[in-house]
Scaffold this motif. Structure first.
Motif, PDB file in Angstrom:
ATOM      1  N   ASN A  55      46.998  34.045  52.931  1.00  8.99           N
ATOM      2  CA  ASN A  55      47.303  35.054  51.913  1.00  8.99           C
ATOM      3  C   ASN A  55      47.966  36.289  52.501  1.00  8.99           C
ATOM      4  O   ASN A  55      48.782  36.929  51.852  1.00  8.99           O
ATOM      5  CB  ASN A  55      46.032  35.472  51.168  1.00  8.99           C
ATOM      6  CG  ASN A  55      45.385  34.306  50.435  1.00  8.99           C
ATOM      7  OD1 ASN A  55      46.087  33.426  49.937  1.00  8.99           O
ATOM      8  ND2 ASN A  55      44.073  34.273  50.400  1.00  8.99           N
ATOM      9  N   ASP A  70      43.921  43.287  44.932  1.00  8.72           N
ATOM     10  CA  ASP A  70      43.269  42.136  44.290  1.00  8.72           C
ATOM     11  C   ASP A  70      41.759  42.152  44.468  1.00  8.72           C
ATOM     12  O   ASP A  70      41.064  41.286  43.944  1.00  8.72           O
ATOM     13  CB  ASP A  70      43.760  40.813  44.911  1.00  8.72           C
ATOM     14  CG  ASP A  70      45.232  40.610  44.693  1.00  8.72           C
ATOM     15  OD1 ASP A  70      45.759  41.216  43.739  1.00  8.72           O
ATOM     16  OD2 ASP A  70      45.856  39.866  45.479  1.00  8.72           O
ATOM     17  N   SER A  92      42.401  31.899  52.507  1.00 11.15           N
ATOM     18  CA  SER A  92      41.394  31.251  51.671  1.00 11.15           C
ATOM     19  C   SER A  92      41.056  29.947  52.372  1.00 11.15           C
ATOM     20  O   SER A  92      41.965  29.233  52.787  1.00 11.15           O
ATOM     21  CB  SER A  92      41.925  30.911  50.285  1.00 11.15           C
ATOM     22  OG  SER A  92      42.318  32.089  49.646  1.00 11.15           O
ATOM     23  N   ASN A 146      33.999  36.717  52.334  1.00 16.35           N
ATOM     24  CA  ASN A 146      33.417  37.176  51.065  1.00 16.35           C
ATOM     25  C   ASN A 146      32.154  36.427  50.673  1.00 16.35           C
ATOM     26  O   ASN A 146      31.688  36.556  49.545  1.00 16.35           O
ATOM     27  CB  ASN A 146      34.455  37.106  49.936  1.00 16.35           C
ATOM     28  CG  ASN A 146      34.703  35.675  49.505  1.00 16.35           C
ATOM     29  OD1 ASN A 146      34.377  34.733  50.227  1.00 16.35           O
ATOM     30  ND2 ASN A 146      35.278  35.503  48.325  1.00 16.35           N
ATOM     31  N   GLY A 148      31.651  33.537  49.831  1.00 17.37           N
ATOM     32  CA  GLY A 148      31.788  32.459  48.850  1.00 17.37           C
ATOM     33  C   GLY A 148      32.190  32.863  47.452  1.00 17.37           C
ATOM     34  O   GLY A 148      32.477  32.018  46.611  1.00 17.37           O
ATOM     35  N   LYS A 149      32.182  34.157  47.184  1.00 15.79           N
ATOM     36  CA  LYS A 149      32.563  34.593  45.832  1.00 15.79           C
ATOM     37  C   LYS A 149      33.040  36.037  45.905  1.00 15.79           C
ATOM     38  O   LYS A 149      32.869  36.687  46.925  1.00 15.79           O
ATOM     39  CB  LYS A 149      31.379  34.475  44.875  1.00 15.79           C
ATOM     40  CG  LYS A 149      30.246  35.432  45.215  1.00 15.79           C
ATOM     41  CD  LYS A 149      29.067  35.241  44.282  1.00 15.79           C
ATOM     42  CE  LYS A 149      27.972  36.263  44.543  1.00 15.79           C
ATOM     43  NZ  LYS A 149      28.310  37.627  44.121  1.00 15.79           N
ATOM     44  N   ASN A 150      33.586  36.526  44.814  1.00 21.08           N
ATOM     45  CA  ASN A 150      34.091  37.899  44.796  1.00 21.08           C
ATOM     46  C   ASN A 150      33.208  38.792  43.932  1.00 21.08           C
ATOM     47  O   ASN A 150      32.789  38.400  42.850  1.00 21.08           O
ATOM     48  CB  ASN A 150      35.518  37.928  44.242  1.00 21.08           C
ATOM     49  CG  ASN A 150      36.500  37.237  45.180  1.00 21.08           C
ATOM     50  OD1 ASN A 150      36.367  37.322  46.396  1.00 21.08           O
ATOM     51  ND2 ASN A 150      37.475  36.544  44.606  1.00 21.08           N
TER      52      ASN A 150
HETATM   53  C1  LIG Z   1      38.483  35.937  45.576  1.00 22.19           C
HETATM   54  O1  LIG Z   1      39.569  36.803  45.622  1.00 22.19           O
HETATM   55  C2  LIG Z   1      40.656  36.328  46.406  1.00 22.19           C
HETATM   56  C3  LIG Z   1      41.723  37.393  46.438  1.00 22.19           C
HETATM   57  O2  LIG Z   1      41.202  38.618  46.860  1.00 22.19           O
HETATM   58  C4  LIG Z   1      41.174  35.042  45.836  1.00 22.19           C
HETATM   59  O3  LIG Z   1      42.178  34.529  46.696  1.00 22.19           O
HETATM   60  C5  LIG Z   1      40.035  34.024  45.724  1.00 22.19           C
HETATM   61  O4  LIG Z   1      40.491  32.885  45.054  1.00 22.19           O
HETATM   62  C6  LIG Z   1      38.868  34.614  44.972  1.00 22.19           C
HETATM   63  N1  LIG Z   1      37.754  33.684  45.062  1.00 22.19           N
HETATM   64  C7  LIG Z   1      37.081  33.272  44.010  1.00 22.19           C
HETATM   65  C8  LIG Z   1      35.942  32.323  44.302  1.00 22.19           C
HETATM   66  O5  LIG Z   1      37.319  33.641  42.884  1.00 22.19           O
END
Ligand SMILES: *[C@@H]1O[C@H](CO)[C@@H](O)[C@H](O)[C@H]1NC(C)=O
Ligand SMILES: *[C@@H]1O[C@H](CO)[C@@H](O)[C@H](O)[C@H]1NC(C)=O
Ligand SMILES: *[C@@H]1O[C@H](CO)[C@@H](O)[C@H](O)[C@H]1NC(C)=O
Ligand SMILES: *[C@@H]1O[C@H](CO)[C@@H](O)[C@H](O)[C@H]1NC(C)=O
Ligand SMILES: *[C@@H]1O[C@H](CO)[C@@H](O)[C@H](O)[C@H]1NC(C)=O
Length: 539
Positions: A55, A70, A92, A146, A148-150
Motif C-alpha cells: 500500500n 485512510d 496488507s 493493526n 487484524g482489524k481497524n
Molecule cells: C484497514 O484499513 C486499511 C487501510 O488503512 C485497509 O487497507 C484494510 O483493508 C482495512 N482492514 C480491514 C479489516 O478493514
C-alpha cells in the motif's frame, strides 16, 4: 552500521588523490544518502511475503509529518511527526481466508542493527505510529500492525473467529516474521537482537509471544499487561453492575470520585510512605475504608449513603465467584480520578461490552446490565483465540536467554496494578526472587496512570508520546534502553528512574525524578528532599 553504500568506497578509491578531505566527506555522505533512499524506492517487499499487497513505499525525511487519511477515525491518529530519515513500507497481509492485517515497517536509515515490534491497546485495531516513530528515531527497524482489524470497535470480530485469532496472537507474530525478513532484504544484513515494546493489551501481546513464540524476541518490555485477559474483560464489565447507570439513585457522580473520595484515599494512605506528595508508593499497604465518608447528622455534604459505601468497598475488594475462587484482584486505591472516566462512568465499559457481544456470544443484543459471574465463567471457558495469557512458566523463552521487563503504574485506572503482582507471583511459583531476576524483572511505577501520565515520575521511555523525547536514551531513565543493555551486555536494571516534567511539558523542565523499585522491593523514604531520588531506597 547500516549506512552501507555500495558505491561510496569505490568512489573513494578512485578520487582520493583528487579531492580534499572535506569535499570527499560531503560526496560520500551524499552518495550514502542517495543510496538508502534509492534502495528504499526500488524495494519490492511484496515479492518476499506471501499474501502481501503493498500500500505504501516511501522515503521519509526527518521533520516530516506523515498523515494517514485512510486511518480509522476512532484510532485518533491522523498524523505522526517523524524525526529520522527512514523507509516506510505499508502492506496488507492475508492471515487466513477471511482475515488480514495492515502492517507497517519503519526502517531508519541510521540503523543500529536492532529489530523492534510494537503492540496495540484496548480491543483496538490501531497501529501506534508514535511507537514506530520512537523506535525508528532510536535506530530500531520497527514494525507495527493493526491486530487484524481497524478502529476501536469490536464489531469486526462478529462471527469472524479468524480475526479474533489475529487479535490474540497472529497479527503480532506475522508482523515479526515479515519485519525480520524485510529488514534483511532491505539492509542486506540480519538484525542483531530483537525487541518488543507494548503496554496494556500490548503488554499482554508481548507475554503471549514469550509463551507461544519464544524465539521471536530477545527482550520484551511489557507495560501494564492485560494478562488473564478473559477475567480482565469480566472484571471491567462488572463495574457497570456495581455502579448502576448514571440515573440510578445511588450513582456516585464523577466529581465526588475526583475530589473528596480521592482526597479521603490520600488522607488515609498518602503518608504511609512518609511523604505527602499525592503519590501512594505501594497501594498494597493502603487498606482504604470508605465508611469514614458515611453521611451522618453532622456530616451531610460530601458524604456517601450506606449503599454507596458498599459500592466503594466492592470496587476495592477482590472479585470472586460465589464459591470464593478469585476472578480478578481488587482495583488499587489511588486510581479514582481517572477510573471514573470509564469504569465508574455509569455506562457499559465499551471494550468489555463489545467483547461479550461480538466475541463471546456473537450476539449484538447482549445486554451489559445483565452481566454476572456466569458470563465471566463462560468467557474464561471459551477463551477465544486462546487469548488468556496467564502462564505459570515460560521455559522456552527463559532457557534461550530471553528477558522480560514488566512495569505497571500504581495509579492505573484501567487494569488494576494488583493483577501484575499476582501475575509475577504466579510465574515465580516456588522459585526465589533471585532466580527470577535472571530473566524477568517487574518495576512498580508509583503515581502513574494506565501506561502513561499521572502525578508521579512516569516518563520512562515506554512509548512515543511527546514527553518521551525529553529524557536521555540511557539505561537508567529508559526502559527500552535498559532492556537493550540487559540483553546485549548482561547489565540488568536494578531500578528505573522515572522523570516528571513540570506540567508534563518537556520545555518547562524537570520537576523531579524518582527511582522505581524492582518487585517485591518497595520504595522507602529515607529523609531529605523527597523530590530527589537519593532520598528514597528500595527495600
Ligand atoms: C484497514 O484499513 C486499511 C487501510 O488503512 C485497509 O487497507 C484494510 O483493508 C482495512 N482492514 C480491514 C479489516 O478493514
Ligand atoms: C546514528 O545513530 C547513532 C546511535 O545509534 C547516533 O550516535 C548517531 O548520531 C546517529 N547518526 C545520525 C546521522 O543520525
Ligand atoms: C458529631 O458532632 C458531635 C458534636 O460536635 C461530635 O461529638 C461527634 O463525634 C460527631 N460525630 C461524627 C460521626 O463525626
Ligand atoms: C438491559 O437490561 C436492563 C435490565 O434488565 C433493562 O432495564 C434495559 O432496558 C436493557 N437494555 C436494553 C438495551 O435492552
Ligand atoms: C499545563 O499544560 C496544559 C496542557 O498542555 C495547559 O493547558 C496549561 O496552561 C499548562 N499550565 C501551566 C501552568 O503551564
Amino acid at each position: 552500521m547500516s549506512i552501507g553504500s555500495d558505491i561510496a568506497p569505490f568512489l573513494a578509491i578512485m578520487f582520493v588523490p583528487l579531492l580534499s578531505a572535506s569535499f570527499l566527506a560531503f560526496f560520500q555522505a551524499a552518495a550514502a544518502a542517495t543510496s538508502f533512499e534509492s534502495k528504499c524506492l526500488s524495494f519490492r517487499p511484496e515479492k518476499y511475503i506471501d499474501g502481501a499487497t503493498r500500500n505504501v513505499r516511501q522515503f521519509v525525511t526527518a521533520g516530516t509529518t506523515l498523515t494517514f487519511p485512510d486511518n480509522d477515525a476512532t484510532c485518533n491518529r491522523a498524523s505522526q511527526a517523524v524525526s529520522s530519515d527512514m523507509c516506510r513500507i505499508a502492506l496488507s497481509i492475508r492471515t487466513s481466508r477471511t482475515s488480514s492485517i495492515a502492517f507497517e515497517a519503519w526502517f531508519p536509515e541510521n540503523w543500529s542493527g536492532r529489530f523492534l515490534a510494537t503492540g496495540n491497546g484496548g480491543i483496538d485495531g490501531c497501529i501506534k505510529y508514535e511507537d514506530l516513530a520512537y523506535g525508528a528515531l532510536n535506530g530500531f527497524a520497527t514494525v507495527g500492525a493493526n491486530n487484524g482489524k481497524n478502529g476501536t470497535s469490536g464489531l469486526a470480530f462478529l462471527n469472524n473467529p479468524e480475526t479474533v485469532i489475529d487479535f490474540a496472537w497472529r497479527s503480532l507474530h506475522t508482523s515479526v516474521e515479515t519485519g525480520k525478513k524485510l529488514s534483511k532484504k532491505l539492509y542486506h544484513e540480519t538484525y542483531t537482537k530483537s525487541y518488543y515494546l507494548g503496554c496494556s493489551l500490548g503488554g499482554r501481546q508481548g507475554i503471549k509471544s514469550a509463551e507461544k513464540f519464544p524465539k521471536d524476541f530477545d527482550g520484551i518490555v511489557a507495560g501494564a499487561p492485560g494478562v488473564d485477559f478473559n477475567d480482565l474483560v469480566s472484571w471491567r464489565a462488572r463495574f457497570y453492575t456495581i455502579t448502576g447507570p448514571k440515573t440510578g439513585a445511588d450513582f456516585i457522580p464523577a466529581t465526588a470520585w475526583k475530589t473528596w473520595i480521592h482526597d479521603e484515599v490520600l488522607h488515609q494512605c498518602d503518608t504511609i510512605d512518609k511523604v505527602k506528595d499525592g503519590i501512594i508508593e505501594d497501594p498494597t499497604l493502603c487498606k482504604f475504608d470508605p465508611s469514614t465518608l458515611l453521611c451522618s447528622r453532622n456530616s451531610t455534604t460530601n458524604c456517601l449513603n450506606q449503599n454507596q459505601v458498599q459500592q466503594v468497598k466492592t470496587i476495592f475488594s477482590d472479585y470472586m465467584y460465589p464459591n470464593g475462587q478469585l476472578i480478578f484482584p481488587a482495583m488499587q486505591p489511588g486510581s479514582e480520578i481517572n477510573a471514573v472516566d470509564r469504569l465508574y462512568a455509569g455506562t457499559p465499559f465499551a471494550y468489555s461490552d463489545d467483547w461479550f457481544k461480538y466475541v463471546v456470544y456473537n450476539n449484538a443484543l447482549w445486554n451489559a446490565s445483565t452481566f454476572d459471574f456466569l458470563n465471566a465463567r463462560a468467557a474464561e471457558l471459551l477463551n477465544p483465540g486462546n487469548i488468556r495469557t496467564y502462564p505459570s512458566k515460560l521455559p522456552k523463552f527463559e532457557s534461550r536467554g530471553g528477558k522480560l521487563l514488566i512495569y505497571h503504574g500504581q495509579q492505573d485506572h484501567q487494569i488494576t496494578a494488583f493483577n501484575t503482582n499476582r501475575f509475577y507471583e504466579n510465574l515465580r511459583g516456588r522459585r526465589s526472587y533471585a532466580s527470577m531476576d535472571e530473566w524477568v524483572r517487574f518495576f512498580r511505577v508509583s503515581g502513574m496512570f494506565h501506561c502513561s501520565s499521572g502525578p508521579g515520575a512516569w516518563v520512562l521511555g515506554q512509548g512515543g508520546n511527546a514527553a518521551q523525547n525529553g529524557i536521555m536514551f540511557d539505561r537508567q531513565h529508559n526502559v527500552l534502553k535498559a532492556m537493550v543493555d540487559w540483553v546485549e551486555k548482561g547489565d540488568a536494571p536494578e531500578d528505573i528512574e522515572g522523570t516528571k516534567f513540570v506540567n508534563d511539558t518537556v520545555s518547562q523542565g524537570v520537576d523531579f525524578t524518582r527511582r522505581h523499585c524492582k518487585f517485591p522491593a518497595r520504595n522507602t523514604y529515607t529523609g531529605g528532599d523527597y523530590k530527589k531520588p537519593s532520598s528514597w531506597k528500595c527495600k
